[in-house]
Design a protein around this motif. Structure first.
Motif, PDB file in Angstrom:
ATOM      1  N   VAL A 113       0.843  -1.205   0.000  1.00  0.00           N
ATOM      2  CA  VAL A 113       0.000   0.000   0.000  1.00  0.00           C
ATOM      3  C   VAL A 113       0.875   1.250   0.000  1.00  0.00           C
ATOM      4  O   VAL A 113       0.583   2.216  -0.709  1.00  0.00           O
ATOM      5  CB  VAL A 113      -0.984  -0.011   1.187  1.00  0.00           C
ATOM      6  N   LYS A 114       1.965   1.239   0.756  1.00  0.00           N
ATOM      7  CA  LYS A 114       2.877   2.386   0.748  1.00  0.00           C
ATOM      8  C   LYS A 114       3.433   2.621  -0.648  1.00  0.00           C
ATOM      9  O   LYS A 114       3.533   3.762  -1.103  1.00  0.00           O
ATOM     10  CB  LYS A 114       4.026   2.163   1.732  1.00  0.00           C
ATOM     11  N   ASN A 115       3.811   1.556  -1.347  1.00  0.00           N
ATOM     12  CA  ASN A 115       4.341   1.695  -2.707  1.00  0.00           C
ATOM     13  C   ASN A 115       3.278   2.206  -3.672  1.00  0.00           C
ATOM     14  O   ASN A 115       3.579   2.990  -4.562  1.00  0.00           O
ATOM     15  CB  ASN A 115       4.891   0.359  -3.208  1.00  0.00           C
ATOM     16  N   GLN A 116       2.053   1.771  -3.507  1.00  0.00           N
ATOM     17  CA  GLN A 116       0.970   2.173  -4.396  1.00  0.00           C
ATOM     18  C   GLN A 116       0.554   3.624  -4.164  1.00  0.00           C
ATOM     19  O   GLN A 116       0.308   4.358  -5.113  1.00  0.00           O
ATOM     20  CB  GLN A 116      -0.232   1.247  -4.200  1.00  0.00           C
ATOM     21  N   THR A 117       0.469   4.035  -2.906  1.00  0.00           N
ATOM     22  CA  THR A 117      -0.073   5.358  -2.587  1.00  0.00           C
ATOM     23  C   THR A 117       0.997   6.412  -2.340  1.00  0.00           C
ATOM     24  O   THR A 117       0.679   7.590  -2.280  1.00  0.00           O
ATOM     25  CB  THR A 117      -0.960   5.285  -1.330  1.00  0.00           C
ATOM     26  N   LYS A 118       2.234   5.982  -2.154  1.00  0.00           N
ATOM     27  CA  LYS A 118       3.324   6.902  -1.791  1.00  0.00           C
ATOM     28  C   LYS A 118       2.982   7.674  -0.518  1.00  0.00           C
ATOM     29  O   LYS A 118       3.258   8.844  -0.367  1.00  0.00           O
ATOM     30  CB  LYS A 118       3.630   7.897  -2.924  1.00  0.00           C
ATOM     31  N   SER A 119       2.330   6.984   0.410  1.00  0.00           N
ATOM     32  CA  SER A 119       1.877   7.566   1.665  1.00  0.00           C
ATOM     33  C   SER A 119       2.057   6.541   2.776  1.00  0.00           C
ATOM     34  O   SER A 119       2.225   5.357   2.509  1.00  0.00           O
ATOM     35  CB  SER A 119       0.401   7.949   1.535  1.00  0.00           C
ATOM     36  N   ASP A 120       2.012   6.999   4.014  1.00  0.00           N
ATOM     37  CA  ASP A 120       2.079   6.071   5.138  1.00  0.00           C
ATOM     38  C   ASP A 120       0.866   5.160   5.144  1.00  0.00           C
ATOM     39  O   ASP A 120      -0.216   5.540   4.699  1.00  0.00           O
ATOM     40  CB  ASP A 120       2.133   6.832   6.467  1.00  0.00           C
ATOM     41  N   ALA A 121       1.057   3.969   5.669  1.00  0.00           N
ATOM     42  CA  ALA A 121      -0.032   3.004   5.742  1.00  0.00           C
ATOM     43  C   ALA A 121       0.058   2.251   7.054  1.00  0.00           C
ATOM     44  O   ALA A 121       1.149   2.031   7.579  1.00  0.00           O
ATOM     45  CB  ALA A 121       0.037   2.038   4.562  1.00  0.00           C
TER      46      ALA A 121
ATOM     47  N   ARG B 219      -8.757   3.382   2.101  1.00  0.00           N
ATOM     48  CA  ARG B 219      -8.702   2.052   2.713  1.00  0.00           C
ATOM     49  C   ARG B 219      -8.497   1.037   1.593  1.00  0.00           C
ATOM     50  O   ARG B 219      -9.143   1.111   0.554  1.00  0.00           O
ATOM     51  CB  ARG B 219     -10.001   1.796   3.466  1.00  0.00           C
ATOM     52  N   TRP B 220      -7.559   0.113   1.808  1.00  0.00           N
ATOM     53  CA  TRP B 220      -7.213  -0.884   0.797  1.00  0.00           C
ATOM     54  C   TRP B 220      -7.401  -2.287   1.359  1.00  0.00           C
ATOM     55  O   TRP B 220      -7.142  -2.532   2.529  1.00  0.00           O
ATOM     56  CB  TRP B 220      -5.757  -0.717   0.379  1.00  0.00           C
ATOM     57  N   MET B 221      -7.836  -3.196   0.501  1.00  0.00           N
ATOM     58  CA  MET B 221      -7.898  -4.599   0.859  1.00  0.00           C
ATOM     59  C   MET B 221      -6.709  -5.276   0.187  1.00  0.00           C
ATOM     60  O   MET B 221      -6.448  -5.069  -0.991  1.00  0.00           O
ATOM     61  CB  MET B 221      -9.189  -5.243   0.391  1.00  0.00           C
ATOM     62  N   CYS B 222      -5.996  -6.060   0.960  1.00  0.00           N
ATOM     63  CA  CYS B 222      -4.805  -6.743   0.466  1.00  0.00           C
ATOM     64  C   CYS B 222      -5.024  -8.251   0.565  1.00  0.00           C
ATOM     65  O   CYS B 222      -5.403  -8.756   1.618  1.00  0.00           O
ATOM     66  CB  CYS B 222      -3.600  -6.322   1.301  1.00  0.00           C
TER      67      CYS B 222
ATOM     68  N   GLN C 245      -6.556 -12.238   3.913  1.00  0.00           N
ATOM     69  CA  GLN C 245      -7.115 -10.955   3.516  1.00  0.00           C
ATOM     70  C   GLN C 245      -6.896  -9.951   4.646  1.00  0.00           C
ATOM     71  O   GLN C 245      -7.186 -10.248   5.808  1.00  0.00           O
ATOM     72  CB  GLN C 245      -8.597 -11.104   3.221  1.00  0.00           C
ATOM     73  N   TYR C 246      -6.390  -8.766   4.308  1.00  0.00           N
ATOM     74  CA  TYR C 246      -6.080  -7.743   5.302  1.00  0.00           C
ATOM     75  C   TYR C 246      -6.590  -6.401   4.805  1.00  0.00           C
ATOM     76  O   TYR C 246      -6.644  -6.152   3.603  1.00  0.00           O
ATOM     77  CB  TYR C 246      -4.566  -7.657   5.532  1.00  0.00           C
ATOM     78  N   ILE C 247      -6.969  -5.546   5.734  1.00  0.00           N
ATOM     79  CA  ILE C 247      -7.391  -4.196   5.397  1.00  0.00           C
ATOM     80  C   ILE C 247      -6.317  -3.247   5.900  1.00  0.00           C
ATOM     81  O   ILE C 247      -5.891  -3.312   7.056  1.00  0.00           O
ATOM     82  CB  ILE C 247      -8.762  -3.867   6.003  1.00  0.00           C
TER      83      ILE C 247
ATOM     84  N   LEU D  92      -3.956  -5.879  -4.508  1.00  0.00           N
ATOM     85  CA  LEU D  92      -4.495  -4.743  -3.754  1.00  0.00           C
ATOM     86  C   LEU D  92      -5.774  -4.270  -4.420  1.00  0.00           C
ATOM     87  O   LEU D  92      -5.846  -4.180  -5.639  1.00  0.00           O
ATOM     88  CB  LEU D  92      -3.503  -3.577  -3.752  1.00  0.00           C
ATOM     89  N   VAL D  93      -6.771  -3.973  -3.599  1.00  0.00           N
ATOM     90  CA  VAL D  93      -8.034  -3.445  -4.097  1.00  0.00           C
ATOM     91  C   VAL D  93      -8.399  -2.240  -3.244  1.00  0.00           C
ATOM     92  O   VAL D  93      -8.508  -2.344  -2.022  1.00  0.00           O
ATOM     93  CB  VAL D  93      -9.165  -4.499  -4.017  1.00  0.00           C
ATOM     94  N   LYS D  94      -8.573  -1.085  -3.895  1.00  0.00           N
ATOM     95  CA  LYS D  94      -8.982   0.115  -3.171  1.00  0.00           C
ATOM     96  C   LYS D  94     -10.452   0.010  -2.845  1.00  0.00           C
ATOM     97  O   LYS D  94     -11.282  -0.275  -3.713  1.00  0.00           O
ATOM     98  CB  LYS D  94      -8.704   1.367  -4.014  1.00  0.00           C
ATOM     99  N   MET D  95     -10.782   0.212  -1.563  1.00  0.00           N
ATOM    100  CA  MET D  95     -12.159   0.084  -1.118  1.00  0.00           C
ATOM    101  C   MET D  95     -12.864   1.432  -1.265  1.00  0.00           C
ATOM    102  O   MET D  95     -12.261   2.488  -1.127  1.00  0.00           O
ATOM    103  CB  MET D  95     -12.194  -0.391   0.323  1.00  0.00           C
ATOM    104  N   ASP D  96     -14.179   1.380  -1.528  1.00  0.00           N
ATOM    105  CA  ASP D  96     -14.976   2.598  -1.620  1.00  0.00           C
ATOM    106  C   ASP D  96     -15.058   3.273  -0.259  1.00  0.00           C
ATOM    107  O   ASP D  96     -15.008   2.612   0.776  1.00  0.00           O
ATOM    108  CB  ASP D  96     -16.397   2.289  -2.108  1.00  0.00           C
ATOM    109  N   ALA D  97     -15.261   4.575  -0.274  1.00  0.00           N
ATOM    110  CA  ALA D  97     -15.341   5.356   0.965  1.00  0.00           C
ATOM    111  C   ALA D  97     -16.660   5.159   1.689  1.00  0.00           C
ATOM    112  O   ALA D  97     -16.793   5.547   2.836  1.00  0.00           O
ATOM    113  CB  ALA D  97     -15.142   6.834   0.657  1.00  0.00           C
ATOM    114  N   SER D  98     -17.642   4.566   1.076  1.00  0.00           N
ATOM    115  CA  SER D  98     -18.965   4.433   1.709  1.00  0.00           C
ATOM    116  C   SER D  98     -19.006   3.414   2.790  1.00  0.00           C
ATOM    117  O   SER D  98     -18.280   2.837   3.335  1.00  0.00           O
ATOM    118  CB  SER D  98     -20.000   4.059   0.685  1.00  0.00           C
TER     119      SER D  98
END
Length: 98
Positions: free
Chosen positions: A46-54, A78-81, A67-69, A92-98
């Motif tokens: 997730v850090k590599n994908q978003t270039k942000s802390d995770a 929020r990402w599902m791994c 499976q991990y969130i 990696l699957v980016k989860m919807d904000a809803s």
């Protein structure tokens, strides 16, 4: 004076190296080691994908095996791994904000 300070420096470096280690990586139980590896590889993916802390999300229940969130708080994402049986991040699957 420098001869006396060298052992102290090496001692401090060793202590820092040990505190950076995840104790679960050295557990006798292979399941605990796999879980620790899976958490580490998912956070890294997730850090590599978003270039942000995770961080691993421990508040949402996950029923599926391997499976991990993972949260990226700075991006409010929020990402599902999904991992393989050895604990390596596979998808990696980016989860919807809803």
């Amino acid at each position: 004076m420098t001869l006396l300070s060298r052992p102290a420096v090496f001692g401090c470096m060793a202590a820092l190296a040990l505190t950076a280690c995840d104790v679960a990586e050295f557990d006798k139980d292979p399941e605990v080691r796999r879980e620790a590896r899976a958490a580490r590889t998912c956070i890294s993916a997730v850090k590599n994908q978003t270039k942000s802390d995770a961080t691993l999300n421990t508040t949402l229940p996950v029923i599926e095996v391997n499976q991990y969130i993972v949260d990226a708080p700075a991006l409010q994402e929020r990402w599902m791994c999904l991992t393989d049986d050895e604990g390596n991040a596979q998808q990696l699957v980016k989860m919807d904000a809803s």
